[in-house]
Design a protein around this motif. Sequence first.
Motif, short mmCIF file in Angstrom:
data_model
loop_
_atom_site.label_atom_id
_atom_site.label_comp_id
_atom_site.label_asym_id
_atom_site.label_seq_id
_atom_site.Cartn_x
_atom_site.Cartn_y
_atom_site.Cartn_z
N LYS A 13 -10.13 15.74 -22.81
CA LYS A 13 -11.24 16.36 -23.53
C LYS A 13 -12.33 15.35 -23.86
O LYS A 13 -13.52 15.66 -23.78
CB LYS A 13 -10.72 17.04 -24.80
N ARG A 30 -3.52 14.35 -20.25
CA ARG A 30 -3.50 15.55 -21.09
C ARG A 30 -2.55 15.28 -22.25
O ARG A 30 -1.41 14.89 -22.05
CB ARG A 30 -3.06 16.78 -20.31
N ARG A 55 -14.25 14.75 -20.80
CA ARG A 55 -15.19 15.85 -20.55
C ARG A 55 -16.42 15.72 -21.44
O ARG A 55 -17.55 15.92 -20.99
CB ARG A 55 -14.48 17.17 -20.80
N ASP A 56 -16.23 15.36 -22.70
CA ASP A 56 -17.37 15.19 -23.61
C ASP A 56 -18.26 14.03 -23.19
O ASP A 56 -19.49 14.10 -23.32
CB ASP A 56 -16.88 14.98 -25.04
#
Length: 388
Positions: free
Chosen positions: A158, A189, A161-162
């Motif tokens: 995450k 993950r 992704r940011d």
Amino acid sequence: VVSARWPYMIRQGVSNLHRPGNQTLLFILSLGLGTFLLVTILSAGKLLNDRISLQQSEESPNLYLIDVQPDQVAGVKALLAGEELPVLEATPMVTMRVQSIRGVEVGDLKDVPRWVGRREFRSPYRDQLNFTETLIAGELATERADIEDIVPLSLEEKIARDMKVSIGDEITMDIQGIPIRTKVTSIRRVDWSRFNLNFFMVFPPGVLEEAPGFNVVTTRTPTPEASGDLQRKLAGKFANVTVIDLTQILEMIRDILVKISTGVTIMVGFTVLAGLPILIGTLLNGRDVRLKESVLLRTLGASAKQVRRILVIEYATLGFLTALTGVLLAVAANAALATSVFDASPWPDAMLLFTVFGAVMGISVLGGLALSRGVTSHPPLEILRGGS
């Protein structure tokens, strides 16, 4: 669709749902909406409770020992061993910030959230994955790295992704005033629902050992008394160590969530109660029609017992359709909440669904029969003559 091969009373009871001027749709919508709201709230409450449960596994800690200095790690471990408590994790970590991504200062990147540049990341160094992590891209660096070279870096999916980065992108980290060039070599993950030590960034050994940092040691205490004894002894021997008791925090959160859930459930209950007049009016509105149908059936030779069976079949079918509508909508809502918000199994509690399903059918049958009292007891001649 009513089949001609069905027994007569079943055909008649199901066909009654399609009589002229029927209120079947209004009944299903009103009671089905209440069923949907109630099951959704109860399922969401169960999801919340499951997420904060401390009984996930024996490897999940409930006590965090923060700011353990490198020369205190051995002493803290010895203290835990003396109390017969496990050392679940003992992780060194270093504070750092993101300085630039692909050679561009993080503050100048328009597509990267501002908080990425402002956040202080606390990152560990190790050469293996935790059981809460899964490698989804690249390879985790297991060899010791050289601070003079580009350092392999593992990112959580995450945050990657940011930051709009992928395997092979370079990130310059500001480690307490010293810029370190890194390259993303793996993406992990992380199961954040576990209470273990999870991180956005993981460095390989050989880079952060000399940087000022601290250690976090986690353990699991069986009782509040054991937790209190350990905290007292830690305060006496290692006054700088901060203890965070996750049990107390989660109990407070659970109490708050229970109160919120109770309040919302009460509001849903009022909503359902507000819909009861609609249900009663719907059933009473068709009472005259049922009375005339009863008289006609009895005139043609049907007994009062057979007429009552037809009414039971009608109300049971109506309750089945209502319960099915509400439960299916609730299952869909629960699946959406579980997968998009709670990252949990989309399957709701089967016992809750069966209980609500049976309760809705029971309410439909018992309420319908109660409001249809006298339908089978009026003399046919009196009704045919237009008497009351």
